[in-house]
Design an enzyme around this catalytic site. Structure first.
Site, short mmCIF file in Angstrom:
data_model
loop_
_atom_site.label_atom_id
_atom_site.label_comp_id
_atom_site.label_asym_id
_atom_site.label_seq_id
_atom_site.Cartn_x
_atom_site.Cartn_y
_atom_site.Cartn_z
N ALA A 79 -8.33 -1.79 -2.79
CA ALA A 79 -8.86 -2.36 -4.02
C ALA A 79 -7.74 -2.80 -4.95
O ALA A 79 -7.86 -3.79 -5.67
CB ALA A 79 -9.75 -1.34 -4.73
N CYS A 80 -6.61 -2.10 -4.92
CA CYS A 80 -5.51 -2.44 -5.83
C CYS A 80 -4.74 -3.68 -5.38
O CYS A 80 -3.91 -4.19 -6.13
CB CYS A 80 -4.57 -1.26 -6.01
N THR A 81 -4.99 -4.17 -4.16
CA THR A 81 -4.28 -5.37 -3.71
C THR A 81 -5.23 -6.51 -3.40
O THR A 81 -4.86 -7.43 -2.68
CB THR A 81 -3.43 -5.06 -2.45
#
Length: 119
Positions: free
Chosen positions: A53-55
């Site tokens: 999710a963070c990338t």
């Protein structure tokens, strides 16, 4: 869903089967690019990601998958999917079927897949 998706030839379930976030699954499929997989699944009404999710938005393969030793070409064919308590068995079956169909479709014209299966 995991059992059905793992019936796909040269598929892989990433991470520990028990020690993981509930409702979250990550797979890799040899011979395809995650981007094409995501586009086709989106057309089928399935929201997913090819990385963490963070990338999201990055075209690079997941740094986590690379860190656990997956080669870049396999990590590029990754799929992260999440479900919650609102999903029905029919929803899960639909997703598993669409993932299977999409992987088979993308492999049907992939020169990379042809190379993999001819080895």
């Amino acid at each position: 869903m995991v059992e059905k998706v793992l019936k796909i030839e040269r598929s892989r379930y990433n991470g520990d089967a028990a020690q993981r976030l509930a409702g979250n699954a990550n797979f890799c499929f040899e011979g395809i690019e995650g981007e094409g997989l995501l586009l086709r699944l989106n057309l089928a009404g399935i929201c997913a990601s090819s990385g963490s999710a963070c990338t999201s938005g990055s075209l690079d393969p997941s740094h986590v998958l690379l860190a656990i030793g997956l080669p870049k070409e396999i990590a590029h064919g990754s799929l992260r999917i999440s479900i919650d308590e609102n999903f029905t068995e029919d929803d899960i079956d639909y997703m598993a079927d669409k993932i299977t169909e999409t992987v088979e479709y993308l492999r049907s014209f992939s020169p990379l897949w042809d190379k993999i299966v001819s080895q």
